[in-house]
Design an enzyme around this catalytic site. Structure first.
Site, mmCIF file in Angstrom:
data_model
loop_
_atom_site.group_PDB
_atom_site.id
_atom_site.type_symbol
_atom_site.label_atom_id
_atom_site.label_comp_id
_atom_site.label_asym_id
_atom_site.label_seq_id
_atom_site.Cartn_x
_atom_site.Cartn_y
_atom_site.Cartn_z
ATOM 1 N N ASP A 196 -9.756 7.562 6.298
ATOM 2 C CA ASP A 196 -9.323 7.051 4.989
ATOM 3 C C ASP A 196 -10.203 5.883 4.551
ATOM 4 O OD1 ASP A 196 -7.768 6.936 2.681
ATOM 5 O OD2 ASP A 196 -6.317 5.561 3.558
ATOM 6 N N VAL A 234 2.233 -5.397 3.558
ATOM 7 C CA VAL A 234 1.473 -6.345 4.368
ATOM 8 C C VAL A 234 2.024 -7.752 4.147
ATOM 9 C CG1 VAL A 234 -0.825 -7.183 4.951
ATOM 10 C CG2 VAL A 234 -0.541 -4.887 4.004
ATOM 11 N N GLY A 281 0.835 -1.198 0.000
ATOM 12 C CA GLY A 281 0.000 0.000 0.000
ATOM 13 C C GLY A 281 0.865 1.241 0.000
ATOM 14 N N MET A 306 1.134 3.272 2.366
ATOM 15 C CA MET A 306 1.680 3.519 3.700
ATOM 16 C C MET A 306 2.450 2.343 4.264
ATOM 17 S SD MET A 306 -1.700 5.306 5.286
ATOM 18 C CE MET A 306 -2.740 4.005 4.674
#
Length: 571
Positions: free
Chosen positions: A135, A26, A21, A23
């Protein structure tokens, strides 16, 4: 990127990466202490060196651990490993809502309402704990294989809330769901989340987002300058009540949006109700007043004055200019009012009469009953409601061709024309018809077998010597009495008595013809001799017998024996 097998925090062994992503990255990992699979988000490397980002990241995620709800991805742990900030969360197999929409569009209105209700329940839980997501977007909503939804990333968005959308392309996905006040740089509120929820609902119904653009800035500009496009123009079958939920949730001014997520939920749940058919379209009262004449901003002006954080001074200046312009416009209108208002009143009356007449005429026009055969009951009801029919009581019938739980037909029939609000009844299939077996003990075998074969069973017979039951009476059955089964092609074995004087037939293989005849004479059964060629069996001896050896037969049974003629002479 962490390699498979790396042990994070001395507890979580990385299995494989599962996503990237803007940010965080994962990973799927194994919790070595609790022996369970978990998802681990590791903060992006370029953000690991920002103390403020790390502090907000940890504070908000620790707060998110308090959120316990079936529609929220649980946060188990927050930690640091060699400078890497990470979050340990519940692992949800499946896909995210963005991909789900792409793979399953169009989604039935009833299913959209169900899925959206789960999303709203999760956000309502967060808001009740004072946590604003900031978000919300389909990429942050996971869809489990069961169809249930879970929201993730509560708290992580705030760690980036001070990063301008002009600073990174990673915000391009988020800006499609960004509220106007967030785009201007104002602090996000619960109403900001509600705006994002309205955009998500828009995408679930249309398969796309309302605003597109080449840059995050151009999209952000559209959010506070352009009206949300009508979903009913893309799909006229969408009920007006359902579109109104989108329009109210995405009102430009937060004050016009739902006061709470709970209020939005209550409104959404009734959107498919026949009672709301004919509901007028939601119209913003604030945007229609004089404040709507705010001057438009170009992308260059937007970047120069507020990358996404417009200053308070700029906002005041804009508001002052708008108020001055509005006052001038109002004075001009007042000067002309004595000469124009009678014409305006007449014009409005004519328009309203025309619109009212059109609506009345449209409502009186017959509508074709949609073909819902083969649909689930839920989807069929949604399809009928979307056409403004009322759904009547459903009846159930067995059907060889239609799967259980699916619609067989409607009354009135599909394609027939009827007025709106006509009641349409559904006939739901219970699957193939089932046969209730009875207790056939001591009944005549031939009679029972004929009845079962007619119902569709494949009947097999076995015999037994019995002192309690007369010959040809049923002693036992392979499927117990009282059971209901689909008869078509089903096998059932009936055990039949040969009487108390019956006997078990000996194995006569390789016997001579004389021995067979002597055996038949002593036992009293009816012997029939047949002959066939065989190189394996000696000439004049038994090759086979019917019934086979060991079968219980009555003394007057008919027994067929095949004797060998020896090898066939080909000369």
């Amino acid at each position: 990127m962490m390699e498979a097998g790396y042990k994070l925090g001395g507890r979580y062994r990385v299995i494989r990466p599962v996503g990237e992503g803007g940010m965080a990255n994962v990973y799927l990992a194994q919790d070595l202490i609790l022996n369970r699979e978990v998802a681990i988000k590791v903060l992006r490397l370029d953000l690991q060196n920002d103390p403020d980002t790390i502090r907000r990241f940890q504070r908000e995620e620790l707060a998110a651990t308090e959120l316990v709800h079936p529609n929220i991805v649980a946060v188990y742990d927050v930690g640091e490993d060699n400078g890497l900030q990470y979050i340990v969360m519940e692992y949800v197999s499946g896909t995210d809502l963005k991909r789900y929409i792409a793979d399953h569009y169009p989604i039935s209105y009833a299913e959209v309402v169900r899925m959206m209700t789960e999303i709203l329940a999760a956000v309502q839980q967060a808001h009740s704990h004072g946590i604003i997501h900031r978000d919300l977007k389909p990429q942050n909503i996971l869809v489990a294989p069961s169809g249930h939804l879970k929201i993730t990333d509560f708290g992580i968005a705030v760690a980036l809330s001070e990063n301008s959308i002009t600073q990174t392309n990673s915000m391009l996905g988020s800006v499609h769901y960004l509220s106007p006040e967030q785009a201007r740089g104002s602090i996000a509120t619960k109403q900001s989340d509600i705006y994002s929820l309205g955009i998500i609902l828009y995408e679930m119904l249309t398969g796309k987002v309302p605003f597109e653009g080449e840059t995050a800035v151009s999209i952000a500009l559209k959010h506070f300058q352009n009206e949300i496009p009508s979903v009913r123009k893309l799909d006229p079958n969408i009920p007006q009540a359902l579109e109104n939920v989108i329009l109210r949730a995405t009102a430009k001014e937060p004050a016009e949006r739902y006061a709470s997520v709970g209020a939005m939920t209550a409104d959404l749940k009734t959107t498919l109700s026949p009672l709301r058919v004919g509901e007028p379209k939601f119209i913003s009262q604030i945007s229609n007043e004089e404040t709507k004449i705010l001057p438009s901003l170009s992308a260059e002006q937007f970047n120069a004055t507020a990358p996404v954080t417009a200053t308070a001074d700029a906002a005041k200046t804009t508001a002052k200019a708008a108020a001055t312009t509005a006052a001038t416009s109002l004075q001009t209108q007042k000067k002309r009012r004595p000469r124009l208002w009678p014409l305006l009143v007449i014009l409005v009356v004519v328009i309203l009469a025309a619109v009212g007449g059109f609506i009345a005429y449209d409502q009186l026009q017959p509508v074709a009953v949609p073909n819902v055969a083969g649909m689930t009951q839920q989807k069929a009801e949604a399809a009928l409601i979307s056409k403004q029919f009322k759904v009547g009581t459903a009846t159930k019938h067995s059907d060889d061709q239609v799967k259980a739980g699916r619609v067989i037909k409607t009354t009135p029939a599909k394609g027939s024309q009827h007025k709106r609000q006509t009641v349409v009844k559904l006939q739901i299939s219970t699957g193939q018809p089932q046969y209730a077996l009875k207790d056939y003990t001591d009944q005549n075998y031939a009679t029972v077998a004929a009845k079962l074969k007619k119902a569709g069973f494949k009947v097999k017979q076995t015999t037994v010597i019995s002192r309690n039951y007369a010959a040809d009476r049923v002693v036992d059955q392979s499927i117990s009495a009282g059971q209901q089964v689909v008869a078509k092609g089903k096998k059932i074995t009936l055990t039949v008595s040969v009487g108390a004087n019956g006997f078990s037939l000996l194995d006569m293989t390789n016997w001579s013809q004389a021995s067979v005849q002597e055996y038949a004479s002593s036992m009293g059964f009816d012997l029939k001799l047949k002959y066939d060629y065989s190189t394996a069996v000696q000439t004049g001896t038994v090759m086979s017998q019917t019934p086979k050896a060991g079968t219980a037969v009555p003394h007057d049974a008919k027994v067929t024996v095949v004797l060998s003629r020896g090898g066939q002479d080909t000369n």
